[in-house]
Design an enzyme around this catalytic site. Structure first.
Site, mmCIF file in Angstrom:
data_model
loop_
_atom_site.group_PDB
_atom_site.id
_atom_site.type_symbol
_atom_site.label_atom_id
_atom_site.label_comp_id
_atom_site.label_asym_id
_atom_site.label_seq_id
_atom_site.Cartn_x
_atom_site.Cartn_y
_atom_site.Cartn_z
ATOM 1 N N ASP A 209 -21.528 24.226 15.503
ATOM 2 C CA ASP A 209 -22.043 22.998 15.151
ATOM 3 C C ASP A 209 -21.029 21.789 16.110
ATOM 4 O O ASP A 209 -20.013 21.666 15.776
ATOM 5 C CB ASP A 209 -21.362 22.968 13.332
ATOM 6 C CG ASP A 209 -21.529 21.049 12.273
ATOM 7 O OD1 ASP A 209 -21.520 20.237 13.692
ATOM 8 O OD2 ASP A 209 -20.803 21.257 11.744
ATOM 9 N N CYS A 373 -17.062 14.900 3.596
ATOM 10 C CA CYS A 373 -17.826 16.096 3.713
ATOM 11 C C CYS A 373 -16.792 17.099 3.648
ATOM 12 O O CYS A 373 -17.266 18.143 4.377
ATOM 13 C CB CYS A 373 -18.965 15.634 4.360
ATOM 14 S SG CYS A 373 -19.913 15.155 3.412
HETATM 15 N N1 PMP Z 1 -21.076 18.766 10.715
HETATM 16 C C1 PMP Z 1 -20.305 17.536 11.255
HETATM 17 C C2 PMP Z 1 -19.365 18.204 11.981
HETATM 18 C C3 PMP Z 1 -20.610 16.359 10.452
HETATM 19 O O1 PMP Z 1 -19.876 15.502 11.134
HETATM 20 C C4 PMP Z 1 -22.073 16.312 9.637
HETATM 21 C C5 PMP Z 1 -22.447 15.041 9.437
HETATM 22 N N2 PMP Z 1 -21.335 14.169 9.185
HETATM 23 C C6 PMP Z 1 -22.461 17.063 9.469
HETATM 24 C C7 PMP Z 1 -22.203 18.527 10.257
HETATM 25 C C8 PMP Z 1 -24.241 17.349 9.064
HETATM 26 O O2 PMP Z 1 -25.019 16.170 9.897
HETATM 27 P P1 PMP Z 1 -25.969 16.016 9.166
HETATM 28 O O3 PMP Z 1 -26.081 15.362 8.089
HETATM 29 O O4 PMP Z 1 -26.627 14.868 10.271
HETATM 30 O O5 PMP Z 1 -27.415 17.040 8.881
#
Ligand code: PMP
Length: 415
Positions: A209, A373
């Site tokens: 990711d 999150c």
């Molecule tokens: N993975 C990581 C490490 C993130 O920081 C984020 C966004 N905060 C995401 C996934 C999700 O990204 P998106 O909301 O743009 O799909």
């Protein structure tokens, strides 16, 4: 022999870069804006805003199916954008770049396509305790449907993946290891080379990711040796609603479609439907054309900057923050990764993160507060959340000074 003229390297100039971002030049609550929520989303340079606006002013049409000039132009710009992303990620072929709405959708695509077609009862997917929910929940959904198991990779108190624990978890049951390149909650830069080496030795695939890494330094997804690399445009100075799944070609070829609809088919009939090849097999429906064009403009913009200088500059902002943090009694940095990128996460004794965040906002300083999150990580660290300041290419030492003035004020008021 006389020496030639000395080559004077121009130092990285964040103040100059800042001028390219119109949103930064405004007051919030009577103070000049200090934007330190870059890990949530980055701001957009003028050229990205222009590219999107020009596309809608001059070229807007649907892609891949029109015979008219506007459709040709839109298709050309859209496919050029794919090539730009492909070069940016070091992809051998642009067909390995699949447009998605962002990191979240890209991970869901892999989970639902590869995961549902491959995972069986008893198989394991390893994800670290450092992961964003978007690299946990899709695997849980697929695990529930297939009987596979999602197993967390332990992290240390410093907020780093425990490599010895990872090694001991890796066995024939593990089909995939999914980790972030950089933690959005703590800034930890994960040792991908080691993780990929260990996973590969055990025969597992690796999904990385990259939501938090691509804005900080150039990433060559193909030479990392991972199987999938995912990212979001909006964290890379591009628009929201566009992102990328990069994948190893043989894997993508073998994977079934994720969503069905227009664009992704070769031929449809009631008895049998056949699908397009890469990349269209995974791109059902009208794509985010303006988003792709805007993302390519952001990547082109980054190409005009001294990226090494920008990374060193961001590291200096973090280093200065850590220095100033030492002087604030009762301030605790959360996580102490040896290698961190652009993120300063902390708690102030006697205060709630959201109170600190609101007080900073009253002084024109934008930070993020909460669990970011990453609830399992917060649980692992025994905290409800943090205050997170995240740096980007346009932040300055003055921003860091303002942040600490704000922190001192919060301490006086609340602590
Ligand atoms: N993975 C990581 C490490 C993130 O920081 C984020 C966004 N905060 C995401 C996934 C999700 O990204 P998106 O909301 O743009 O799909």
């Amino acid at each position: 022999m006389t020496a030639g003229p000395a080559i004077v390297e121009r130092p990285y100039d964040a103040a100059q870069v800042r001028r390219d971002f119109p949103i930064l030049h405004q007051e919030i609550n009577g103070y000049p804006l200090v934007y330190l929520d870059n890990a949530a989303t980055t701001q957009k340079p003028e050229c990205v805003i222009e590219a999107i606006s020009n596309y809608y002013r001059r070229d807007n049409a649907n892609v891949h199916r029109g015979v008219h000039t506007l459709s040709d132009r839109a298709t050309h710009a859209f496919e050029q954008a794919r090539k730009t992303v492909s070069r940016f990620l070091g992809s051998p072929r642009p067909e390995q770049v699949i447009w998605t709405s962002g990191t979240t959708e890209a991970i869901n695509l892999v989970a639902h396509s590869w995961g549902r077609s491959t995972l069986r009862k008893g198989d394991r997917v390893l994800v670290s305790w450092l992961e964003h929910h978007s690299n946990i929940v899709p695997w849980q959904l697929v695990a529930a449907a297939t009987g596979a198991e999602v197993v967390p990779i332990p992290v240390t108190d410093a907020g780093e993946i425990d490599l010895a624990a990872l090694a001991s978890l890796l066995d024939a049951r593990v089909k995939l290891v999914a980790v972030n390149h950089v933690s959005n909650a703590l800034g930890t830069v994960n040792p991908l080379a080691d993780i990929i080496r260990l996973a590969k030795a055990a025969g597992a695939l690796v999904l990385v990711d990259g939501a938090q890494s691509v804005a900080h330094w150039p990433v060559d997804a193909a030479s990392l040796g991972c199987d999938f690399y995912v990212m979001s445009g909006h964290k890379l100075f591009g628009p929201t609603g566009i992102g990328v799944l990069w994948g190893r070609e043989s894997l993508l070829e073998a994977m079934p479609p994720f969503l069905g609809g227009g664009e992704m088919i070769e031929q449809v009939s009631f008895p049998t439907t056949t699908f397009s090849g890469l990349p269209f097999k995974f791109e059902a429906g009208t794509p985010n054309i303006a988003g792709a064009i805007g993302l390519a403009a952001a990547i082109d913009y980054l190409g005009t900057l001294d990226r090494e200088g920008a990374a060193a500059h961001e590291a200096a902002l973090l280093a200065r923050s850590l220095e100033l943090a030492e002087e604030v009694e009762g301030l605790h940095r959360i996580g102490k990764p040896a290698h961190a990128a652009g993120i300063f996460s902390f708690l102030l004794e006697g205060t709630h993160p959201s109170d600190v965040g609101m007080l900073l906002d009253q002084q024109g300083i934008a930070v993020r507060t909460g669990h970011h999150c990453a609830q399992p990580l917060m649980e692992r660290l025994g905290i409800p959340g943090t205050v997170r300041a995240s740096f980007s290419i346009y932040n300055t030492q003055e921003d860091v000074t303002r942040l600490f003035e704000g922190i001192h004020k919060a301490k006086r008021l609340f602590a």
